[in-house]
Design an enzyme around this catalytic site. Structure first.
Site, PDB file in Angstrom:
ATOM      1  N   TYR A   1     -17.697  15.290 -14.090  1.00 54.53           N
ATOM      2  CA  TYR A   1     -18.016  14.018 -13.781  1.00 54.53           C
ATOM      3  C   TYR A   1     -18.647  13.803 -12.139  1.00 54.53           C
ATOM      4  CZ  TYR A   1     -17.526   9.406 -13.581  1.00 54.53           C
ATOM      5  OH  TYR A   1     -17.306   7.939 -13.400  1.00 54.53           O
TER       6      TYR A   1
ATOM      7  N   ARG B   1       1.118  -1.331   0.258  1.00 50.99           N
ATOM      8  CA  ARG B   1       0.095  -0.429  -0.219  1.00 50.99           C
ATOM      9  C   ARG B   1       0.902   1.119   0.142  1.00 50.99           C
ATOM     10  NH1 ARG B   1      -2.465   1.708   4.907  1.00 50.99           N
ATOM     11  NH2 ARG B   1      -2.412  -0.166   5.426  1.00 50.99           N
TER      12      ARG B   1
HETATM   13  C1  LIG Z   1     -14.955   8.184 -15.324  1.00 51.28           C
HETATM   14  C2  LIG Z   1     -13.905   9.826 -14.869  1.00 51.28           C
HETATM   15  C3  LIG Z   1     -14.249   9.661 -13.417  1.00 51.28           C
HETATM   16  C4  LIG Z   1     -13.854   8.596 -12.433  1.00 51.28           C
HETATM   17  O1  LIG Z   1     -12.839   7.787 -13.030  1.00 51.28           O
HETATM   18  P1  LIG Z   1     -13.211   6.041 -12.230  1.00 51.28           P
HETATM   19  O2  LIG Z   1     -11.656   5.534 -13.017  1.00 51.28           O
HETATM   20  O3  LIG Z   1     -13.996   6.074 -12.999  1.00 51.28           O
HETATM   21  O4  LIG Z   1     -13.120   5.808 -10.596  1.00 51.28           O
HETATM   22  C5  LIG Z   1     -13.433  11.296 -13.672  1.00 51.28           C
HETATM   23  N1  LIG Z   1     -13.427  12.288 -14.230  1.00 51.28           N
HETATM   24  C6  LIG Z   1     -13.840  11.744 -15.339  1.00 51.28           C
HETATM   25  C7  LIG Z   1     -14.003  13.352 -16.242  1.00 51.28           C
HETATM   26  C8  LIG Z   1     -14.069  10.607 -15.927  1.00 51.28           C
HETATM   27  O5  LIG Z   1     -14.659  10.967 -17.332  1.00 51.28           O
END
Ligand SMILES: *Cc1c(COP(=O)(O)O)cnc(C)c1O
Length: 401
Positions: free
Chosen positions: A110, A57
């Site tokens: 997002y 970790r």
């Molecule tokens: C998919 C996405 C995330 C989140 O990422 P994960 O890998 O699904 O946790 C954050 N920001 C943007 C712009 C994304 O497209």
């Protein structure tokens, strides 16, 4: 080795030489812990008197190579790799802000980033103001004495509004606060926020960086001090660790990042031009089109429009659903940046954590569809969209072509 060409850097920069066997491909150190030669050595590793790995970790050589490669591509001192994009977003936010602090964030983000800021941060006593982050006056007037962070993404998911990185960096520096940009949609091939003065750059490595739809991962790039802070606190103690195997898959993906992104951009440009002239499409949101507001930033902060677009069907919710359900090759799925063309409906999928009125304020209507253009032959992508659009309006007056 580090070149001036990103094509070379995606392959070589940050590569660690395998001194033991000379393996070309990075070894996968699939181990949870590391054996000390002696109790004394174990103590010295913990106290920091001796460099070396302690426990999975806290660090792993395969993960470390991914971090060095990403720091090199983004042009930052260092990087931290995490178990998901949201792991990177939360580890970054909580490394910077504490209860009583304030964040100014884009009102369009997002969906899960928005939910984290709107729900969890507030529950923890962190104040958040959402603004139209493209509006400098709005950003400035939202900043308070306890503001610690400006948080945005560009282009903004899902309607591709582009944010001027020079403006964000200028305001943040002037006010002495950290600027954080989610660069997932562009990848370092198309946009390097640090060159515009942004402090921390986040990626969902799940998307273009890996590019093959088989890993969930995240990266944050920034200066030595901030990356160390994240690794020693919010990564170590909140624990969103990436597996060595997943880190290796992303290293493999990075080697073709530049050619994949180039083809995604070429295909997306043609698809956007096709959709823009289609009579059943009301609006296409894609920075590669001169009609899009973000187009002015191409050549300045971004090299091209990317591979993701959104569009409004000139109909109602049922037409949008009918169109998506009729597609034969394009897959109905969230995520983006994969070889396969993926299509999704933000209002009911990625952006469902928004309250309906907040969603409308962020420009996400019920007929908005998001398309991540894949690496198939562009004619096949267009043909599939074409037949889907024709069937979406069958029996209706507004039949397109
Ligand atoms: C998919 C996405 C995330 C989140 O990422 P994960 O890998 O699904 O946790 C954050 N920001 C943007 C712009 C994304 O497209």
């Amino acid at each position: 080795m580090k070149s001036n060409h990103i094509e070379t850097n995606t392959i070589h920069a940050g590569k660690v030489k395998d001194k033991q066997f000379g393996a070309l491909s990075t070894p996968i150190y699939q181990t949870s812990t590391y054996v000390f030669d002696s109790t004394h050595q174990g103590g010295a590793r913990f106290s920091g008197d001796e460099q070396g790995y302690i426990y999975g970790r806290l660090g792993n050589p395969t993960v470390r190579e991914l971090e060095q490669r990403m720091a090199s591509l983004e042009g930052t001192d260092d990087a931290a790799a995490l178990g998901s994009g949201m792991g990177a977003v939360s580890a970054t936010i909580f490394a910077i802000v504490n209860a009583g602090d304030h964040i100014v964030a884009s009102n369009a983000l997002y969906g899960c980033s928005y939910a984290l800021l709107d729900h969890k941060c507030r529950q923890l006593g962190i104040d958040v103001t959402f603004v139209d982050i493209t509006n400098e006056m709005a950003v400035r007037s939202a900043i308070k004495d306890n503001t610690k962070m400006l948080y945005a993404e560009t282009p903004i998911n899902p309607n591709l509004v582009c944010v001027d990185l020079d403006m964000i960096a200028r305001v943040a520096k002037e006010k002495g606060i950290k600027s954080v940009i989610d660069n997932t949609f562009m990848s370092p091939v198309l946009q390097r926020p640090v060159e515009h003065g942004i402090d921390l750059i986040i990626h969902s490595a799940t998307k273009y960086l890996n590019g093959h739809g088989d890993v969930i991962a995240g990266i944050v790039c920034g200066d030595q001090e901030m990356i160390e802070e994240i690794k020693l606190t919010t990564l170590k103690d909140m624990g969103a660790v990436i597996s060595p195997h997943d880190a290796w898959l992303i290293i493999r993906g990075l080697k073709t990042l530049h050619i994949r992104v180039e083809r995604h951009c070429q295909n997306a440009q043609k698809v956007a031009e096709y959709l823009e002239q289609h009579p059943s499409i009301k609006t296409v949101y894609f920075p590669g089109l001169p009609s899009h507001d973000g187009h002015r930033l191409i050549g300045h902060q971004m090299k091209a429009g990317g591979g993701v677009m959104a569009f409004e069907i000139d109909g109602d919710f049922d037409n949008a659903v009918q169109f998506m359900d009729q597609l034969k090759m394009c897959k109905i799925a969230v995520s983006l940046g994969d070889a396969e063309t993926l299509i999704q409906h933000p209002a009911s999928m990625t952006h469902s954590p928004y309250e309906p009125e907040d969603r409308r304020a962020a420009g996400i209507s019920d007929t908005l569809v998001r398309l991540s253009v894949g690496l198939e032959h562009v004619d096949d992508i267009i043909e599939d969209l074409h037949q889907g659009l024709s069937k979406a309006f069958t029996g209706l007056v507004k039949t397109g072509s």
